[in-house]
Each structure stands twice: as structure tokens, then as C-alpha cells.
Design an enzyme around this catalytic site. Structure first.
Site, PDB file in Angstrom:
ATOM      1  N   THR A  53     115.057 -42.277  92.778  1.00  0.00           N
ATOM      2  CA  THR A  53     114.027 -41.309  93.209  1.00  0.00           C
ATOM      3  C   THR A  53     113.633 -40.391  92.061  1.00  0.00           C
ATOM      4  O   THR A  53     112.466 -40.021  91.942  1.00  0.00           O
ATOM      5  CB  THR A  53     114.509 -40.435  94.383  1.00  0.00           C
ATOM      6  OG1 THR A  53     115.888 -40.187  94.243  1.00  0.00           O
ATOM      7  CG2 THR A  53     114.245 -41.091  95.694  1.00  0.00           C
ATOM      8  N   HIS A  87     111.181 -32.262 100.431  1.00  0.00           N
ATOM      9  CA  HIS A  87     110.420 -33.291  99.700  1.00  0.00           C
ATOM     10  C   HIS A  87     109.372 -33.959 100.590  1.00  0.00           C
ATOM     11  O   HIS A  87     108.200 -34.054 100.234  1.00  0.00           O
ATOM     12  CB  HIS A  87     111.372 -34.358  99.129  1.00  0.00           C
ATOM     13  CG  HIS A  87     112.384 -33.789  98.188  1.00  0.00           C
ATOM     14  ND1 HIS A  87     113.424 -34.532  97.664  1.00  0.00           N
ATOM     15  CD2 HIS A  87     112.539 -32.535  97.682  1.00  0.00           C
ATOM     16  CE1 HIS A  87     114.158 -33.770  96.874  1.00  0.00           C
ATOM     17  NE2 HIS A  87     113.642 -32.549  96.870  1.00  0.00           N
ATOM     18  N   GLU A 138     116.684 -31.795 100.603  1.00  0.00           N
ATOM     19  CA  GLU A 138     115.823 -32.979 100.638  1.00  0.00           C
ATOM     20  C   GLU A 138     114.659 -32.816 101.612  1.00  0.00           C
ATOM     21  O   GLU A 138     113.580 -33.366 101.403  1.00  0.00           O
ATOM     22  CB  GLU A 138     116.657 -34.198 101.050  1.00  0.00           C
ATOM     23  CG  GLU A 138     117.572 -34.732  99.966  1.00  0.00           C
ATOM     24  CD  GLU A 138     116.803 -35.467  98.889  1.00  0.00           C
ATOM     25  OE1 GLU A 138     115.627 -35.797  99.110  1.00  0.00           O
ATOM     26  OE2 GLU A 138     117.382 -35.709  97.811  1.00  0.00           O
ATOM     27  N   TRP A 160     112.748 -23.508  95.647  1.00  0.00           N
ATOM     28  CA  TRP A 160     111.303 -23.652  95.856  1.00  0.00           C
ATOM     29  C   TRP A 160     111.061 -24.097  97.293  1.00  0.00           C
ATOM     30  O   TRP A 160     111.962 -24.654  97.928  1.00  0.00           O
ATOM     31  CB  TRP A 160     110.702 -24.647  94.866  1.00  0.00           C
ATOM     32  CG  TRP A 160     111.164 -26.080  95.032  1.00  0.00           C
ATOM     33  CD1 TRP A 160     112.252 -26.655  94.462  1.00  0.00           C
ATOM     34  CD2 TRP A 160     110.552 -27.101  95.844  1.00  0.00           C
ATOM     35  NE1 TRP A 160     112.362 -27.973  94.864  1.00  0.00           N
ATOM     36  CE2 TRP A 160     111.317 -28.268  95.712  1.00  0.00           C
ATOM     37  CE3 TRP A 160     109.430 -27.147  96.676  1.00  0.00           C
ATOM     38  CZ2 TRP A 160     111.018 -29.468  96.366  1.00  0.00           C
ATOM     39  CZ3 TRP A 160     109.116 -28.340  97.326  1.00  0.00           C
ATOM     40  CH2 TRP A 160     109.898 -29.476  97.166  1.00  0.00           C
ATOM     41  N   GLU A 214     119.688 -41.800  94.019  1.00  0.00           N
ATOM     42  CA  GLU A 214     119.167 -40.514  93.530  1.00  0.00           C
ATOM     43  C   GLU A 214     118.469 -40.717  92.186  1.00  0.00           C
ATOM     44  O   GLU A 214     117.440 -40.097  91.910  1.00  0.00           O
ATOM     45  CB  GLU A 214     120.285 -39.479  93.383  1.00  0.00           C
ATOM     46  CG  GLU A 214     120.866 -38.998  94.708  1.00  0.00           C
ATOM     47  CD  GLU A 214     119.944 -38.075  95.494  1.00  0.00           C
ATOM     48  OE1 GLU A 214     118.778 -37.884  95.117  1.00  0.00           O
ATOM     49  OE2 GLU A 214     120.404 -37.533  96.516  1.00  0.00           O
ATOM     50  N   GLU A 226     110.869 -40.430 101.964  1.00  0.00           N
ATOM     51  CA  GLU A 226     111.481 -39.101 102.064  1.00  0.00           C
ATOM     52  C   GLU A 226     111.560 -38.637 103.520  1.00  0.00           C
ATOM     53  O   GLU A 226     112.534 -38.019 103.937  1.00  0.00           O
ATOM     54  CB  GLU A 226     110.684 -38.070 101.256  1.00  0.00           C
ATOM     55  CG  GLU A 226     110.698 -38.258  99.748  1.00  0.00           C
ATOM     56  CD  GLU A 226     111.995 -37.799  99.111  1.00  0.00           C
ATOM     57  OE1 GLU A 226     112.827 -37.183  99.805  1.00  0.00           O
ATOM     58  OE2 GLU A 226     112.180 -38.063  97.916  1.00  0.00           O
ATOM     59  N   ASP A 260     114.953 -32.047  91.598  1.00  0.00           N
ATOM     60  CA  ASP A 260     115.974 -32.009  92.668  1.00  0.00           C
ATOM     61  C   ASP A 260     116.781 -33.300  92.685  1.00  0.00           C
ATOM     62  O   ASP A 260     118.010 -33.297  92.818  1.00  0.00           O
ATOM     63  CB  ASP A 260     115.301 -31.888  94.049  1.00  0.00           C
ATOM     64  CG  ASP A 260     114.988 -30.448  94.432  1.00  0.00           C
ATOM     65  OD1 ASP A 260     115.276 -29.544  93.638  1.00  0.00           O
ATOM     66  OD2 ASP A 260     114.454 -30.258  95.542  1.00  0.00           O
ATOM     67  N   GLU A 261     116.062 -34.412  92.579  1.00  0.00           N
ATOM     68  CA  GLU A 261     116.742 -35.718  92.645  1.00  0.00           C
ATOM     69  C   GLU A 261     117.751 -35.853  91.500  1.00  0.00           C
ATOM     70  O   GLU A 261     118.836 -36.383  91.664  1.00  0.00           O
ATOM     71  CB  GLU A 261     115.733 -36.876  92.580  1.00  0.00           C
ATOM     72  CG  GLU A 261     114.562 -36.795  93.540  1.00  0.00           C
ATOM     73  CD  GLU A 261     114.928 -36.903  95.017  1.00  0.00           C
ATOM     74  OE1 GLU A 261     116.122 -36.786  95.357  1.00  0.00           O
ATOM     75  OE2 GLU A 261     114.004 -37.067  95.830  1.00  0.00           O
ATOM     76  N   HIS A 277     120.817 -33.935  92.316  1.00  0.00           N
ATOM     77  CA  HIS A 277     121.613 -34.664  93.313  1.00  0.00           C
ATOM     78  C   HIS A 277     122.318 -35.864  92.670  1.00  0.00           C
ATOM     79  O   HIS A 277     123.453 -36.189  93.010  1.00  0.00           O
ATOM     80  CB  HIS A 277     120.711 -35.149  94.462  1.00  0.00           C
ATOM     81  CG  HIS A 277     120.110 -34.023  95.247  1.00  0.00           C
ATOM     82  ND1 HIS A 277     119.008 -34.175  96.055  1.00  0.00           N
ATOM     83  CD2 HIS A 277     120.453 -32.709  95.348  1.00  0.00           C
ATOM     84  CE1 HIS A 277     118.708 -33.011  96.622  1.00  0.00           C
ATOM     85  NE2 HIS A 277     119.564 -32.109  96.193  1.00  0.00           N
TER      86      HIS A 277
HETATM   87 FE   FE2 Z   1     117.618 -36.879  96.450  1.00  0.00          FE
HETATM   88 FE   FE2 Z   2     114.161 -36.680  97.936  1.00  0.00          FE
END
Ligand code: FE2
Ligand code: FE2
Length: 456
Positions: free
Chosen positions: A289, A236, A233, A152, A286, A195, A318-319, A322
Site C-alpha cells: 500500500t 484512508h 486506517e 491528520w 503495508e 481501503e 501512514d502505510e 505501519h
Molecule cells: Fe496500512
Molecule cells: Fe490504508
């Protein structure tokens, strides 16, 4: 990571935590890793600059002696018989005040004497273990990154400025934003600023011995991971920044100043150039977040803004991905070096997870980070209970309670870490009941044009 709110809970935990525990850890080396023998890799020879060594020697000079061996400089740690383990003290879980922290950072930048703390605390044996994980990292971590063509982008969630409907789309976005209160925007701005300090986090990863990107375009799996993680990242901060700009609800100049200050100040996660410590830290952050972006998504939905909710939820996903990668690294370290990894986990929790935006400053408020953390706590975006739940989750994830055959010190560390979540929960509950009885406090945030926002 680019570690969002991360800190919110901490203010509350920190403010109430008076309990500390003392653990007798005979013979534990002062690097906190308990590695035996306690010779630790100090500085790779090519990095052996006078400045680094001066900083290093300024830190624990009484406990170390320095010598050269096989082209490497080794510092031998003395043993500490008593380690004072501040479980959740104000100075560990969260810094005592962003203003003071910022002042300290400024002093550093003006050339005042600098205490680098411990650096390069991983033992040579552990360095070999990390190096042995190269192909594992390639096979296990890299597939967790998303191909760019399937990723994305911020544009997918925001009005298209090349489209004819742009103005109408922005009007709709701003109309939805009007339904959202200032306190939510304070938290969203804090998350976005955190971020946006991404250069700091990439720098942190590239401090780690054995896994850093040595050239900036290193073909090693670790180098690839760090760069591609950073690239993921980067979306974000971009997405949230652009949303906030379009919303018309915040003072972008004040926000931008805060970002500039924060990147200039950096952060000190106390990971000692040590990937054992570094990857415990990133595992924790991670998840932090993931939780905080998940909660801003939930709140946006409650305010009726599904588009903002989708954006925050996408970042949270996403976090989570990760987090899976970083926890896999620590899981592998537990498999290869259970004692060293147990002690690393203990060490990070003993020190507390320093929040990545702990040096946040807007040029005005001396308590900006604490105030932001308090609002995040009050809204339930990131709380003391979340801090405990993350720890609980990691203990379970790494099956810490069931690791057999740990040495005496590592066994004590295991016991400490396993009991810590319930202690934090108790402290959080006490803080919560105190907060309920406290006089109402407010703070003005430059981010929302100096309007007052309730803190507790
Ligand atoms: Fe992250
Ligand atoms: Fe992030």
C-alpha cells in the site's frame, strides 16, 4: 495496511507464471511451519464449537489425528515429504478471476459445504513465544501510533462544507479532476474500495491466536495496537471516498455497491489464525500500500493536482509507519524463533500473498479484480516488479540471508525465499515483453460509467 491496490502486480505475475519448484522437505509438518514437535494448537477450548471442528476436520483430516489434552484439543500433523512449492502461480499470487471467486464466496454464504483450509496452525511452543512478546509490543509498537490530536484527518485535505468558500473549492477540485484520465480514476477507486474493506482486515487481525483483541476493548498491547491501527486506517478510505464523490468523475453508486459486495465477501489471506503467518502478510501488504499510494501521489502530481498528490502521499506515509511496526514484529519473531519464522516466511511466499480485494465484485463484471489489476500494472501504480521488490526488501530487512544455524528444513526455506525475488523479476520481464506484443485489450468499468479503459 487496509491494503490498497495490492493485487495489481499479481495478475501479471500470475498470468505468466508456470514455473513451480519442488522442494524435498522431509518431515515437514503439514502446517507449513515445520515446528517440532508437530503438535499444533487447534482450537482454544472455549472456542471448541462443533462448527469450527467440523470445518477443521474437513480440511486435512487425512493428515491429522485429533485428541484432547489438558483441556485443549490438539491435532497432530502427519509429515509431508514432498511440498509442491508453487513459487508464483496464478492460483497463489492472485486469484484466477474475481467473478469465480465471488461466485465461490456466494456459494459459501448460501450454506454450501465450506473448506476452511488450515486453521490454528501455530504450535503451543510458538504460542508461548508470542505471549512472551506482550510487554515488547507495548514498548515497541504502541509508540509507532500517532496521538489522535496530532493526526491528520480527511477534512484537512478536502473542501470544508461549513465554509463559505465550499462551492468555489469544490469547483476548483472538479476542475483539477478533469485533467486526470479515466484509467487513473479506475486505480484510485480500486485503492479506495480496498481501503474501505477495513472491517475485513480488523477481523483478520482478530483471528490471530495469542494477539487477538479478546473482548473488543482489551487492554493488552496487541488489542490496543489493532484497534488504534484500524482507527488510523479508517481515515484512508474516508478521505479517498470523499474526494472521489466530490470529483464528479465516477459512478458513486457502482463504487458503493462494490464496497458492499467486498465487505460481504471478506478475504482469505491463508494466515491460518497464526500470527507468524499473519504478520508476514501484514508486513508485505503495508509495503504494497505504501508503494501504490505513493505512485498514485506521483501520478496526481504529473497531472497537476497537487492537492490530490498530497492526500495520497499522506496516506502512503501512514502505510510506511505501519509497515515499520509489522516488520518489527517479524524481526522479533526471527530473533526468538528463527526456524519457525523462516518457515512461516517461506510458507506465505510459497502460497503467495493473496490480495485483500481479491473478491472484488460490482454486481456486473466477472473479471473486475483482474481488470483493475491490469490497469494498475499498466500505469505502474502496482506492478509485478513491485511484488518482487517488496520481497527483496523484506529479505534484506530481516537479514534473511545471514540467519545462522537454521535447521535443515528452515535452511532450505531460506534458500528458496532468497532466490525467489530474482525468479519473480524474470517472470515479470517475460510478462512485460509478452504484454508489449499482445493485442490491445480494453474493459468497461461500471465505476467510470461503463467507459472503456485500456488494460495492457
Ligand atoms: Fe496500512
Ligand atoms: Fe490504508
Amino acid at each position: 495496511m487496509a491494503m490498497a491496490t495490492k493485487g495489481a502486480a499479481a495478475a501479471v505475475v500470475g498470468s505468466v507464471a508456470t514455473a513451480s519448484c519442488r522442494m524435498q522437505l522431509g518431515g515437514w509438518s503439514s502446517n507449513g511451519m515445520g515446528s517440532r514437535p508437530s503438535a499444533t494448537l487447534c482450537v482454544p477450548s472455549r472456542l471448541r464449537t462443533e462448527v469450527l471442528l467440523r470445518g477443521l476436520m474437513a480440511t486435512d483430516v487425512a493428515a491429522h489425528d485429533f485428541r484432547s489434552k489438558a483441556g485443549r484439543r490438539i491435532h497432530r500433523c502427519g509429515s509431508i515429504n514432498l511440498v509442491r512449492a508453487e513459487a508464483v502461480s496464478a492460483s497463489t499470487v492472485v486469484p484466477a478471476g474475481a467473478g469465480a471467486q465471488h461466485a465461490a464466496a456466494l456459494r459459501k454464504s448460501r450454506g454450501a459445504p465450506v473448506d476452511l483450509g488450515k486453521t490454528h496452525s501455530m504450535s503451543l511452543e510458538q504460542l508461548e513465544i508470542v505471549k512472551s512478546m506482550d510487554s515488547w509490543a507495548g514498548e515497541t509498537l504502541l509508540p509507532l501510533l500517532k496521538p489522535i490530536e496530532r493526526s491528520w484527518q480527511p477534512s484537512d485535505y478536502l473542501p470544508d462544507s461549513s465554509s463559505e468558500s465550499f462551492y468555489e473549492d469544490v469547483r476548483e477540485l472538479r476542475k483539477r479532476a478533469l485533467e486526470i484520465p479515466d484509467d487513473y480514476f479506475v486505480v484510485l477507486v480500486g485503492d479506495m474500495i480496498t481501503e474501505e474493506a477495513l472491517p475485513t482486515y480488523q477481523t483478520m487481525l482478530n483471528t490471530l491466536d495469542g494477539t487477538r483483541d479478546e473482548t473488543g476493548a482489551s487492554p493488552t498491547p496487541w488489542g490496543k495496537w489493532t484497534r488504534t491501527w484500524t482507527a488510523e486506517e479508517n481515515r484512508h478510505g474516508d478521505a479517498l471516498n470523499r474526494y472521489l464523490y466530490l470529483s464528479g468523475r465516477v459512478n458513486m453508486r457502482a463504487v458503493e455497491k462494490t464496497i458492499q459486495y467486498l465487505i460481504g465477501s471478506g478475504m482469505d489471506p491463508k494466515t491460518e489464525n497464526n500470527p507468524y503467518l499473519g504478520f508476514v502478510y501484514t508486513s508485505f501488504q503495508e509495503r504494497a500500500t505504501f508503494i501504490s499510494h505513493g505512485n498514485t501521489a506521483r501520478h496526481a502530481k504529473e497531472y497537476g493536482d497537487m492537492k490530490l498528490a498530497n492526500l495520497c502521499g499522506t496516506i502512503a506515509a501512514d502505510e510506511r509507519r505501519h509497515e515499520i511496526a509489522y516488520t518489527l514484529i517479524v524481526e522479533k519473531l526471527f530473533e526468538l524463533d528463527p526456524n519457525g519464522t523462516m518457515l512461516a516466511f517461506y510458507d506465505m511466499m510459497k502460497k503467495g500473498i493473496t490480495m485483500p480485494a481479491h473478491l472484488m465484485y460490482d454486481g456486473e463484471s466477472q473479471t473486475l479484480f483482474d481488470d483493475f489489476s491490469a490497469v494498475a500494472q499498466r500505469l505502474g501504480v502496482y506492478t509485478a516488479a513491485d511484488y518482487a521488490s517488496i520481497l527483496q526488501h523484506l529479505v534484506k530487512r530481516w537479514k534473511v540471508e545471514n540467519i545462522p544455524g537454521l535447521s535443515g528444513e528452515a535452511a532450505k526455506a531460506q534458500d528458496f525465499v532468497c532466490k525467489l525475488p530474482s525468479r519473480i523479476v524474470r517472470l515479470a520481464e517475460r510478462a512485460e515483453s509478452k504484454r508489449a506484443k499482445d493485442e490491445l485489450k480494453t474493459a468497461r468499468f461500471s465505476w467510470v460509467h461503463n467507459r472503456e479503459v485500456l488494460l495492457n
